[in-house]
Design an enzyme around this catalytic site. Structure first.
Site, mmCIF file in Angstrom:
data_model
loop_
_atom_site.group_PDB
_atom_site.id
_atom_site.type_symbol
_atom_site.label_atom_id
_atom_site.label_comp_id
_atom_site.label_asym_id
_atom_site.label_seq_id
_atom_site.Cartn_x
_atom_site.Cartn_y
_atom_site.Cartn_z
ATOM 1 N N ASP A 19 0.877 -1.164 0.000
ATOM 2 C CA ASP A 19 0.000 0.000 0.000
ATOM 3 C C ASP A 19 0.922 1.223 0.000
ATOM 4 O OD1 ASP A 19 -2.375 1.566 0.348
ATOM 5 O OD2 ASP A 19 -1.906 1.689 2.484
ATOM 6 N N ASP A 21 -0.028 5.130 1.070
ATOM 7 C CA ASP A 21 -0.228 6.017 2.218
ATOM 8 C C ASP A 21 -0.366 5.199 3.496
ATOM 9 O OD1 ASP A 21 -0.438 8.554 0.722
ATOM 10 O OD2 ASP A 21 -2.222 7.616 -0.120
ATOM 11 N N ASP A 177 -1.618 -1.154 5.798
ATOM 12 C CA ASP A 177 -1.933 -0.722 7.170
ATOM 13 C C ASP A 177 -3.418 -0.720 7.476
ATOM 14 O OD1 ASP A 177 -2.080 1.601 5.341
ATOM 15 O OD2 ASP A 177 -2.578 2.721 7.145
#
Length: 227
Positions: A19, A21, A177
């Site tokens: 991922d 960000d 995240d």
């Protein structure tokens, strides 16, 4: 290690997908500058980074809802577009890679593995991030939130990234995240690691997401890869 009969062993996983960000890049300061410009244009004072930070992985609409609670969660499309246009001007000016990420990427490359990015950020903005960091020549594949007909938590973006690398999903690992990252990886048949250093709400419990490992720092991802 996985190898077919008669072939030299290749490291598992053969590629690492991330991922963007909250996993590779701490973009929260850029997002804060964005919403505070929007608030200032409406005569409102700045909001604190701690207020916005947990919502960054959830995208422009969610961050706009936090920045303007008077909307009651009903964020018009025009406001989302304003957010994206303003963010494009603030992108890369305040944030940067999380500590340990540059070393992790170098370590991945040193083993002969490739790495790529699967994000829900619009592809054009993601490419702008890569260019600003000098990663565009190193990232082997980039799939944005508008690259395909589906986005995470749908597995299509991860399957597409693996296919673009000429690999099966099971030969890659995904690091993210957010719960949607792990759900997408699971649905794609891809091992998944949680980046605990990223963004999440206080009531979220990553241990319940079904990942293969919880990583407190990028060094823990490197350790998992070197098992």
């Amino acid at each position: 290690m996985r190898a077919q009969a008669g072939m030299s062993a290749a490291p598992f996983p053969r590629a690492v997908l991330f991922d963007l960000d909250g996993t590779l890049v701490d973009s929260a300061p850029d997002m804060l500058a964005t919403v505070n410009r929007m608030r200032a244009a409406r005569g409102q004072g700045p909001m604190a980074l701690a207020t916005l930070r947990p919502h960054v992985s959830r995208g422009a609409r969610a961050m706009s809802a936090v920045a303007f609670p008077e909307l009651g969660g009903e964020v018009p499309a025009a406001l989302v577009q304003e957010f994206l246009a303003t963010y494009a001007q603030e992108l890369g000016r305040h944030g940067g890679p999380f500590p340990g990420v540059p070393g992790l990427l170098q370590a991945i490359e040193a083993t002969g593995r490739r790495w790529g990015i699967v994000t829900n950020k619009p592809e054009a903005l993601a490419r702008q991030v890569l260019s600003g960091l000098g990663w565009d020549g190193r990232c082997a594949v980039l799939v944005g939130g508008d690259t395909l007909a589906e986005r995470k938590p749908h597995p299509l973006p991860l399957r597409h990234a693996a296919q673009a690398l000429g690999l099966a999903a099971a030969d890659c690992v995904y690091v993210g995240d957010d719960a949607r990252d792990i759900a997408a990886a699971r649905a794609a048949g891809m091992p998944a690691l949680v980046a605990l250093w990223g963004y999440r709400l206080p009531d979220e419990v990553p241990a319940q997401w079904g990942a293969d490992a919880l990583c407190a720092a990028p060094a823990a991802v490197q350790a998992w890869l070197g098992r």
